[in-house]
Design an enzyme around this catalytic site. Structure first.
Site, short mmCIF file in Angstrom:
data_model
loop_
_atom_site.label_atom_id
_atom_site.label_comp_id
_atom_site.label_asym_id
_atom_site.label_seq_id
_atom_site.Cartn_x
_atom_site.Cartn_y
_atom_site.Cartn_z
N GLY A 64 0.74 -0.91 0.36
CA GLY A 64 0.21 -0.36 0.22
C GLY A 64 0.85 0.99 -0.50
O GLY A 64 2.47 1.32 0.29
N THR A 65 0.36 2.76 -0.60
CA THR A 65 0.79 3.01 -0.39
C THR A 65 0.59 4.42 0.35
O THR A 65 0.75 5.06 1.09
CB THR A 65 1.38 3.75 -2.16
OG1 THR A 65 0.49 3.84 -2.47
CG2 THR A 65 2.09 2.74 -2.64
N THR A 66 0.37 6.08 -0.33
CA THR A 66 0.50 7.21 0.50
C THR A 66 -0.88 7.64 0.93
O THR A 66 -2.39 7.05 0.78
CB THR A 66 0.20 7.93 -1.20
OG1 THR A 66 0.93 7.96 -2.49
CG2 THR A 66 -0.05 9.53 -0.84
#
Length: 265
Positions: free
Chosen positions: A43-45
């Site tokens: 997962g990122t931002t």
């Protein structure tokens, strides 16, 4: 089910995570030899912004495994308890497991002690979990959360950021994590004011994620065709509340019209 018994010298004490691991209720997250080469969904931002009523947290919905979009609707923002939340970036599986264990640990503490732990105490407990995860992080399964909540003693929102070793740092105004955090932070820094209202903080979080998605392939933007929008939540004196997708859809329409007008005067 037989309850586990421990001697006074061997008692795990109030550490619910340690007790769960010793009983085998959760697997040991330490992993040797992966060397970061497995295409595990990440997962990122995620961002957190302090506003005049508390805190707004938001996270995009994309998970990637290398160059592959492995999931388009992953959840990255969760309630920790009534007045706090946690947002995750990093290896998706261990991150979600860490959040579930964190939620259980806070509930366990409240049942044992008869009162909720302070916001700073919750931040410290999450710090210990991130520190315990370090062996897996060294194998490429890093989890880097943001913790935020409404401090009922101070009547204000507070935000805590972490590094992979469990280092805990309180941020006064805003925080971002994940591969698009640089772009998101720039947008928030330009738009944040001490008197920022809750609706304006939601709009600022959406613009930060949108601009991050424009530069970072691991960050997903709003998917108007599929109706997929970031997970956004407000944490105020009334508690943790997720913003409805219909509300976000309207806000994105206004935001995209404004950006189009800015770029095509």
């Amino acid at each position: 089910m037989n309850l586990p018994l421990y001697t006074p010298q061997d008692d795990p004490g109030p550490d619910f995570a340690a007790l769960a691991r010793r009983t085998g209720a959760i697997p040991d997250l330490s992993v040797d030899g992966l060397d970061g080469r497995l295409d595990i969904p990440h997962g990122t931002t995620c961002v957190a912004i302090r506003c005049n009523t508390g805190v707004v947290m938001a996270g995009d919905r994309r998970a990637t495994a290398g160059n592959f979009i492995s999931h388009r609707t992953i959840e990255k923002v969760f309630p920790a308890d009534r007045h706090s939340g946690v947002a995750i970036a990093g290896a998706a599986g261990p991150a979600v497991q860490m959040v579930e264990l964190f939620q259980l640990q806070l509930e366990h503490y409240e049942k044992v002690e008869g009162a909720p732990v302070s916001l700073e105490g919750k931040a410290n407990q999450l710090s210990q979990m991130v520190r315990n995860h370090l062996p897996a992080a060294m194998s490429g399964l890093a989890v880097v959360p943001i913790f935020a909540g409404f401090d009922t003693g101070r009547s204000s929102g507070r935000i805590f950021q972490y590094d992979v070793t469990g280092g805990r740092y309180e941020e006064h105004d805003h925080a971002a994590t994940g591969s698009g955090s640089m772009q998101a932070t720039t947008v928030i820094k330009l738009g944040w004011t001490p008197s920022l209202s809750e609706p304006d903080a939601i709009d600022l979080a959406l613009r930060a994620l949108l601009e991050a998605a424009d530069e970072d392939s691991a960050t997903g933007g709003p998917d108007l065709v599929r109706g997929i929008y970031p997970v956004v939540a407000t944490i105020t004196a009334q508690g943790f509340e997720r913003v409805e997708d219909d509300d976000l859809a309207g806000r994105f329409r206004v935001l995209l019209e404004a950006i189009t007008a800015e770029r095509n005067p």
